[in-house]
Design a protein around this motif. Structure first.
Motif, PDB file in Angstrom:
ATOM      1  N   TYR A   1       4.759  -8.579   3.830  1.00 33.59           N
ATOM      2  CA  TYR A   1       4.802  -8.693   2.370  1.00 33.59           C
ATOM      3  C   TYR A   1       4.349  -7.419   1.662  1.00 33.59           C
ATOM      4  CZ  TYR A   1       5.636 -13.643   3.048  1.00 33.59           C
ATOM      5  OH  TYR A   1       6.186 -14.831   3.420  1.00 33.59           O
TER       6      TYR A   1
ATOM      7  N   ARG B   1       7.969  -7.230  -1.390  1.00 38.23           N
ATOM      8  CA  ARG B   1       8.513  -7.128  -0.037  1.00 38.23           C
ATOM      9  C   ARG B   1       9.990  -6.768  -0.066  1.00 38.23           C
ATOM     10  NH1 ARG B   1       9.452 -12.748   2.703  1.00 38.23           N
ATOM     11  NH2 ARG B   1      10.969 -12.715   0.997  1.00 38.23           N
TER      12      ARG B   1
ATOM     13  N   GLY C   1       7.186 -12.383   8.022  1.00 38.30           N
ATOM     14  CA  GLY C   1       7.263 -12.913   6.665  1.00 38.30           C
ATOM     15  C   GLY C   1       7.251 -14.424   6.579  1.00 38.30           C
TER      16      GLY C   1
END
Length: 343
Positions: free
Chosen positions: A73, A208, A274
């Motif tokens: 992120y 991100r 993620g």
């Protein structure tokens, strides 16, 4: 001239609703709560050996999730998070063994060390980009290791033993370790889930996907990266202090072992970067593989490296990414979905 009143638009409820939870998410949340309760009461159903194994798995999950926040992120690929694990671990040993503070209280006091150290380290490294940042984090971890090897207060390279733990019975230690495991997962996984579902989570997802576009929309990218770096340092410090308390001994080589960074990268890459689900899947895969094939030494590590390389080349979203493409059933949903309201 007579004015005719125009009626307001229909004030009925909209035909679509914003949904943030799913059936799979509710099931997963229920299982997660039951899992945390199971962790907390392990001394009443598990042996000491099982508790130590579960504690190790929980540490893998916590460290991997902290690395996942950084790389997945914030866009900060670190290979030196073991610096904060070792720093917190040594702080725990010094506070408990040298200054006589209750070791279970010292765990929480030791978290001040990675929190304080992360601030100057980030401002030293944040101007570096890409691989240069990664190399910088590794160099910092090596500096920490060399420093610990030459500091008399931590017994230099000979390391330290946590002899004060003998004041507690085996059952008391097991109870404390079980509660700490549950607390660690609640902070690292639960905290990450809460963060990603908050307005900061929206900013993190935007950062991100495209940091420049996110900054143009008002996201303070620099501040968010700094906060995530400090939070990840504290999370890794918590895992380090709990892990080395269970080991009852710490040395510069074990405290700042780069293997922790390798494990975190493997877990996140295999499971899926993620995503919290990917961390859980990757941690279980590594834990089982380590138990079954760890005896093969160098060959075992070569196989793990090749697996990571293949996933990076041909399945960049990891196992969870492949699963989620086929079934839309997230365990920890963070997206906002528009669904038609049932009439």
């Amino acid at each position: 001239m007579t004015m005719t009143a125009i009626p307001y638009a229909d004030t009925e409820a909209p035909d679509v609703l914003v949904e943030r939870q799913s059936r799979s998410g509710r099931v997963a949340m229920t299982l997660a709560v039951l899992g945390l309760i199971g962790l907390a009461v392990m001394p009443w159903w598990a042996s000491t050996g099982t508790i130590r194994s579960v504690l190790e798995l929980c540490c893998y999950i916590a460290v991997a999730q902290m690395w996942n926040l950084l790389a997945g992120y914030a866009g900060l690929v670190s290979v030196g998070q073991q610096a904060f694990m070792g720093a917190a671990g040594y702080a725990l040993f010094v506070l408990a063994q040298t200054y006589g503070i209750n070791p279970f209280v010292a765990i929480f006091l030791s978290l001040l060390v990675p929190a304080v150290l992360a601030v100057p380290i980030y401002f030293l490294l944040h101007r570096l980009d890409g691989p240069y940042f990664s190399i910088g984090t590794w160099v910092v971890a090596e500096v920490f290791r060399l420093t610990a090897s030459n500091m008399p207060i931590v017994n230099s390279g000979a390391g330290m033993s946590l002899r004060v733990m003998k004041d507690f019975s085996s059952f008391e230690r097991n109870v404390a370790m079980s509660l700490l495991c549950a607390f660690m997962l609640l902070v690292t996984l639960g905290g990450s889930y809460w963060l990603l579902r908050s307005r900061f989570g929206l900013a993190l997802i935007a950062m991100r996907d495209n940091p420049i576009a996110a900054a143009s929309q008002g996201v303070n990218v620099a501040k968010l990266r700094f906060l995530i770096y400090v939070a990840a340092a504290v999370g890794c410090g918590l895992a380090g202090s709990i892990y080395f308390m269970a080991q009852l001994r710490i040395t510069p080589g074990s405290a700042f072992d780069p293997m922790w960074a390798n494990v975190a990268i493997f877990i996140v890459m295999i499971g899926g970067i993620g995503s919290i689900e990917g961390v859980l899947i990757g941690s279980l895969i590594y834990f089982i593989a380590d138990r079954w094939f760890g005896e093969y030494g160098a060959t075992y590590f070569v196989v793990l490296g090749l697996m990571t390389l293949l996933v990076a080349l041909y399945a960049r979203t990891g196992i969870w990414g492949l699963v989620s493409k086929r079934w839309d059933a997230p365990w920890f949903p963070i997206r906002r979905k528009l669904v038609h309201r049932k009439l």
